[in-house]
Design a protein around this motif. Structure first.
Motif, PDB file in Angstrom:
ATOM      1  N   GLN A  78       0.855  -1.183   0.000  1.00 26.02           N
ATOM      2  CA  GLN A  78       0.000   0.000   0.000  1.00 26.02           C
ATOM      3  C   GLN A  78       0.896   1.240   0.000  1.00 26.02           C
ATOM      4  OE1 GLN A  78      -3.385   0.009  -0.247  1.00 26.02           O
ATOM      5  NE2 GLN A  78      -3.158  -2.192  -0.532  1.00 26.02           N
ATOM      6  N   PHE A  79       0.789   2.014  -1.067  1.00 30.28           N
ATOM      7  CA  PHE A  79       1.609   3.207  -1.207  1.00 30.28           C
ATOM      8  C   PHE A  79       0.723   4.397  -1.493  1.00 30.28           C
ATOM      9  CE2 PHE A  79       3.921  -0.428  -3.000  1.00 30.28           C
ATOM     10  CZ  PHE A  79       4.947  -0.509  -2.056  1.00 30.28           C
ATOM     11  N   LYS A  80       1.074   5.537  -0.942  1.00 30.36           N
ATOM     12  CA  LYS A  80       0.346   6.758  -1.238  1.00 30.36           C
ATOM     13  C   LYS A  80       1.056   7.427  -2.411  1.00 30.36           C
ATOM     14  CE  LYS A  80      -2.072  10.526   0.914  1.00 30.36           C
ATOM     15  NZ  LYS A  80      -2.356  11.230   2.151  1.00 30.36           N
ATOM     16  N   ALA A  81       0.753   6.928  -3.600  1.00 30.14           N
ATOM     17  CA  ALA A  81       1.348   7.431  -4.837  1.00 30.14           C
ATOM     18  C   ALA A  81       0.213   7.899  -5.734  1.00 30.14           C
ATOM     19  CB  ALA A  81       2.168   6.336  -5.509  1.00 30.14           C
ATOM     20  N   GLN A  82       0.006   9.204  -5.751  1.00 34.87           N
ATOM     21  CA  GLN A  82      -1.116   9.786  -6.492  1.00 34.87           C
ATOM     22  C   GLN A  82      -0.613  11.014  -7.248  1.00 34.87           C
ATOM     23  OE1 GLN A  82      -3.293  10.255  -2.917  1.00 34.87           O
ATOM     24  NE2 GLN A  82      -2.534  12.301  -2.487  1.00 34.87           N
ATOM     25  N   ALA A  83      -1.477  11.610  -8.040  1.00 41.95           N
ATOM     26  CA  ALA A  83      -1.104  12.816  -8.773  1.00 41.95           C
ATOM     27  C   ALA A  83      -0.593  13.865  -7.786  1.00 41.95           C
ATOM     28  CB  ALA A  83      -2.300  13.346  -9.555  1.00 41.95           C
ATOM     29  N   GLY A  84       0.546  14.455  -8.086  1.00 39.96           N
ATOM     30  CA  GLY A  84       1.146  15.465  -7.224  1.00 39.96           C
ATOM     31  C   GLY A  84       2.176  14.916  -6.250  1.00 39.96           C
ATOM     32  N   THR A  85       2.181  13.592  -6.036  1.00 40.48           N
ATOM     33  CA  THR A  85       3.180  12.996  -5.154  1.00 40.48           C
ATOM     34  C   THR A  85       4.562  13.229  -5.750  1.00 40.48           C
ATOM     35  OG1 THR A  85       1.682  11.260  -4.380  1.00 40.48           O
ATOM     36  CG2 THR A  85       4.038  10.819  -4.175  1.00 40.48           C
ATOM     37  N   LYS A  86       5.495  13.626  -4.899  1.00 45.61           N
ATOM     38  CA  LYS A  86       6.883  13.765  -5.324  1.00 45.61           C
ATOM     39  C   LYS A  86       7.615  12.512  -4.872  1.00 45.61           C
ATOM     40  CE  LYS A  86       6.923  18.760  -5.380  1.00 45.61           C
ATOM     41  NZ  LYS A  86       6.319  18.820  -6.650  1.00 45.61           N
ATOM     42  N   ALA A  87       8.555  12.062  -5.687  1.00 44.36           N
ATOM     43  CA  ALA A  87       9.303  10.854  -5.356  1.00 44.36           C
ATOM     44  C   ALA A  87      10.782  11.092  -5.614  1.00 44.36           C
ATOM     45  CB  ALA A  87       8.800   9.683  -6.197  1.00 44.36           C
ATOM     46  N   LEU A  88      11.595  10.568  -4.719  1.00 45.21           N
ATOM     47  CA  LEU A  88      13.046  10.644  -4.849  1.00 45.21           C
ATOM     48  C   LEU A  88      13.580   9.222  -4.874  1.00 45.21           C
ATOM     49  CD1 LEU A  88      15.708  12.256  -4.812  1.00 45.21           C
ATOM     50  CD2 LEU A  88      15.621  12.129  -2.331  1.00 45.21           C
ATOM     51  N   LEU A  89      14.245   8.867  -5.952  1.00 44.47           N
ATOM     52  CA  LEU A  89      14.818   7.539  -6.124  1.00 44.47           C
ATOM     53  C   LEU A  89      16.325   7.630  -5.953  1.00 44.47           C
ATOM     54  CD1 LEU A  89      14.662   4.535  -7.065  1.00 44.47           C
ATOM     55  CD2 LEU A  89      14.878   5.413  -9.408  1.00 44.47           C
TER      56      LEU A  89
END
Length: 124
Positions: A96-107
């Protein structure tokens, strides 16, 4: 004559640079490029996060022995996700991840014997 040849060479090099810089998502994700030129695509289909690594020219970068961690940022919420190699040039995490439009992610990706690289994404 010299001006015509020079103008033609500049136009050709600009066209080649533009074509080489095109980042097309192959897995319905969002693209990012590290300062080294390596590229990553982040796909958030279903309850799964997938990351695909390629070179600047589109060649697959092997993920065997690579360590990767993704941080999802939603306002003040922060979720760190460990990614496991999944295939020749991909990583995967399920849950379960909170990954939606507008989410910023750093890899953050560390290839064997190389310094860590970072990729920044904003989900659409």
């Amino acid at each position: 004559m010299k001006k015509t040849v020079m103008t033609l060479m500049l136009a050709l090099s600009a066209t080649l640079a533009f074509a080489d810089g095109d980042m097309k998502a192959m897995h319905k994700g969002v693209m990012a490029e590290a300062t080294s030129g390596a590229r990553a695509e982040l796909s958030t289909e279903g309850n799964m996060l997938m990351v695909y690594l390629t070179s600047h020219h589109g060649e697959a970068i092997a993920t065997k022995g690579v360590v990767a961690e993704l941080t999802l940022l939603n306002g003040t919420e922060k979720q760190a996700v460990k990614l496991a190699p999944s295939g020749d040039n991909s990583f995967m995490a399920q849950g379960q991840f909170k990954a939606q439009a507008g989410t910023k992610a750093l890899l953050k990706v560390t290839l064997p014997g190389k310094p860590a690289e970072q990729f920044r994404f904003t989900l659409k």
